[in-house]
Design an enzyme around this catalytic site. Structure first.
Site, mmCIF file in Angstrom:
data_model
loop_
_atom_site.group_PDB
_atom_site.id
_atom_site.type_symbol
_atom_site.label_atom_id
_atom_site.label_comp_id
_atom_site.label_asym_id
_atom_site.label_seq_id
_atom_site.Cartn_x
_atom_site.Cartn_y
_atom_site.Cartn_z
ATOM 1 N N LYS A 1 -14.008 0.064 -3.836
ATOM 2 C CA LYS A 1 -15.097 0.486 -2.944
ATOM 3 C C LYS A 1 -16.174 1.202 -3.740
ATOM 4 O O LYS A 1 -17.362 0.963 -3.564
ATOM 5 C CB LYS A 1 -14.566 1.435 -1.858
ATOM 6 C CG LYS A 1 -13.691 0.766 -0.833
ATOM 7 C CD LYS A 1 -13.342 1.754 0.276
ATOM 8 C CE LYS A 1 -12.235 1.216 1.149
ATOM 9 N NZ LYS A 1 -11.653 2.218 2.026
ATOM 10 N N GLU B 1 0.823 -1.213 0.000
ATOM 11 C CA GLU B 1 0.000 0.000 0.000
ATOM 12 C C GLU B 1 0.855 1.260 0.000
ATOM 13 O O GLU B 1 0.423 2.310 -0.456
ATOM 14 C CB GLU B 1 -0.934 0.025 1.225
ATOM 15 C CG GLU B 1 -2.242 -0.702 1.000
ATOM 16 C CD GLU B 1 -3.303 -0.426 2.060
ATOM 17 O OE1 GLU B 1 -3.013 0.227 3.078
ATOM 18 O OE2 GLU B 1 -4.437 -0.887 1.856
ATOM 19 N N HIS C 1 8.217 -26.807 -1.349
ATOM 20 C CA HIS C 1 7.582 -27.919 -2.072
ATOM 21 C C HIS C 1 6.425 -27.418 -2.923
ATOM 22 O O HIS C 1 5.610 -28.211 -3.394
ATOM 23 C CB HIS C 1 7.122 -28.977 -1.066
ATOM 24 C CG HIS C 1 8.282 -29.568 -0.316
ATOM 25 N ND1 HIS C 1 8.863 -30.773 -0.648
ATOM 26 C CD2 HIS C 1 9.017 -29.072 0.714
ATOM 27 C CE1 HIS C 1 9.878 -31.013 0.169
ATOM 28 N NE2 HIS C 1 10.003 -29.983 1.005
HETATM 29 O O1 PA5 Z 1 -3.383 1.217 5.844
HETATM 30 C C1 PA5 Z 1 -4.509 1.639 5.686
HETATM 31 O O2 PA5 Z 1 -4.788 2.837 5.829
HETATM 32 C C2 PA5 Z 1 -5.659 0.713 5.327
HETATM 33 O O3 PA5 Z 1 -5.231 -0.582 5.064
HETATM 34 C C3 PA5 Z 1 -6.682 0.670 6.444
HETATM 35 O O4 PA5 Z 1 -6.071 0.222 7.613
HETATM 36 C C4 PA5 Z 1 -7.865 -0.236 6.106
HETATM 37 O O5 PA5 Z 1 -8.427 0.125 4.882
HETATM 38 C C5 PA5 Z 1 -8.930 -0.160 7.203
HETATM 39 O O6 PA5 Z 1 -9.371 1.163 7.353
HETATM 40 P P1 PA5 Z 1 -10.161 1.631 8.624
HETATM 41 O O7 PA5 Z 1 -9.302 1.464 9.814
HETATM 42 O O8 PA5 Z 1 -10.505 3.055 8.347
HETATM 43 O O9 PA5 Z 1 -11.405 0.763 8.729
#
Ligand code: PA5
Length: 443
Positions: A420, A285, A306
């Site tokens: 989303k 990310e 394996h």
């Molecule tokens: O690193 C990030 O920002 C994302 O992976 C969030 O942690 C994830 O989308 C969950 O978001 P939230 O804590 O707002 O539910």
């Protein structure tokens, strides 16, 4: 105190020391940008000095809440996804007995929900919790993420029906934004104990906040030792010189520039599976944007030798490996001698299983280097809270530096929104009428 070790001498077949050192000035600039808050995404640097600035009162409060949940509950369900899930899961898995689920428990079992939308998963969880005393830690920074919101709606209703509203309000803990989001309003309205995720800490950098600390403490682990380890690593990675986070960031970027587009995080201890999942989110990310970034992958060896071993040994030469090795095991099991030796294993009789595992690791590393796979090596002295704290902070710091070397904003994740938007359009969420029309035209 011992410390995690970093070593990159086995990348020489692909990138020279000079090529790595050529990135020193960019890396030093990246460290400076982090420290001075002058780089992209600088409103998300709250994680940088978190270990040295965590408030004693907050830690004590988390421990108190954890003690209440531990005393009153057979199960505690941590609800969250992505950065609101993976850090706690990684630490708990790394420290837990591999067969804990099959043994008598000394405290509640921490379960996870809201990290998927699997209907069978949810149904089976509800079946398990039927008639059991359970608590909930619901974690969402935005407070609006669909996956955890669905899980929370179901489990909240179940807990209230099963134990009554008073028990539910006392045993539901929310971890969310201080002011915004549906979860904040709900927590305030229902009077839940709640913890704040500060605006300047992004989800995947939040394991050392209540997001990770509360579930880890509920699982019975020492969050102070985890923080101590992270603090030691924070202090060891301030200067751009003699800094293992800088070395890791430079090495992986030099390899990327030399055409190694995939980094495989390798472990030889099944307890590290979820540390790799956490690491994949952290780097995926943070770096995968603007059509660039190393693809973070992982394998659990020797299991995956394996399955994926063939590809890694002989497939396309676009990969490098970062091996996490655990020096000392918690337990000792020796291979027995056998008078008949029908299985031919007497040549390793008397050896510890870990000696065999270490030779599998060394043999694989040598084979992969010979096969053109550069190898970075990180050694954890043992699996403990302290060293997990060290490695977590090490990877976070290196990720910030690496993202800046790559010239991306490591602290946003705009690409996550695309699915989303489509999901909401397909589910006909109010406010998405135009998107619904547009997506239906594509079907
Ligand atoms: O690193 C990030 O920002 C994302 O992976 C969030 O942690 C994830 O989308 C969950 O978001 P939230 O804590 O707002 O539910």
């Amino acid at each position: 105190m011992d410390s995690i070790k970093f070593e990159n001498r086995n990348v020489g077949g692909t990138v020279s020391k000079d090529a790595i050192n050529a990135l020193q000035s960019k890396a030093a600039e990246a460290v400076e940008k982090l420290e001075q808050g002058t780089g992209a995404g600088n409103d998300f640097l709250g994680w940088l000095h978190l270990p040295t600035s965590l408030d004693e009162a907050l830690i004590a409060d988390i421990e108190k809440t954890a003690a209440l949940l531990r005393a009153d509950c057979e199960y505690v369900v941590a609800i969250g996804i992505g950065g609101s899930y993976l850090g706690a899961k990684a630490v708990i898995e790394a420290l837990s007995d591999s067969f804990a689920a099959l043994k008598p428990a000394n405290g509640p079992r921490v379960l996870f929900a809201g990290q998927n939308i699997g209907e069978d998963y949810m149904s089976e969880l509800i079946n398990l919790l039927d008639g059991k005393k359970f608590g909930i830690i619901v974690i969402s920074k935005s407070g609006t993420t669909t996956e955890p919101a669905i899980a929370f709606r179901l489990l909240k209703e179940m807990l209230e029906k099963q134990e009554g509203k008073a028990f539910a309000s006392k045993h539901i803990v929310a971890v969310t934004d201080k002011a915004r989001g549906a979860l904040r309003s709900l927590a305030d309205t229902e009077g839940y104990t709640s913890y704040v995720i500060e605006d300047n800490v992004g989800g995947r950098f939040s394991v050392l906040t209540p997001v990770g600390l509360l579930p880890i403490a509920v699982a019975g682990f020492d969050i102070r030792a985890l923080i101590d380890g992270a603090r030691a690593m924070e202090l060891a990675t301030v200067s751009p010189d003699d800094n293992i986070a800088v070395e890791y960031a430079k090495t992986r970027n030099a390899l990327y520039a030399a055409g190694k587009k995939i980094e495989i995080l390798v472990n030889y201890n099944p307890k590290l599976h979820f540390l790799a999942e956490w690491w994949k989110q952290l780097y995926g990310e943070s770096e995968g944007k603007d059509h660039k970034g190393i693809f973070p992958a992982s394998v659990d060896n020797s299991t995956d030798l394996h399955s994926m071993g063939q590809w890694i040994q002989d497939g396309e030469r676009t990969i490098f490996e970062t091996v996490i090795s655990v020096a000392r095991q918690q337990h000792e099991v020796k291979i027995p001698a056998d008078a008949d030796n029908l299985d031919g294993l007497n040549y390793i009789a008397g050896k510890r299983i870990d000696q065999v595992n270490k030779m599998a690791e060394l043999g694989t590393v040598i084979a992969h280097i010979d096969g053109g796979v550069p190898n970075i090596h990180i050694t954890l002295p043992e699996l403990s809270e302290y060293y997990l704290g060290e490695i977590i902070y090490f990877f976070e710091k290196a990720c910030g530096i690496s993202g800046y070397i790559l010239d991306v904003n490591p602290f946003n994740q705009p690409g996550v929104e695309a699915y989303k938007k489509n999901m909401f359009a397909l589910l006909e969420k109010p406010g998405y009428e135009e998107e619904t029309k547009a997506i239906q035209a594509k079907l």
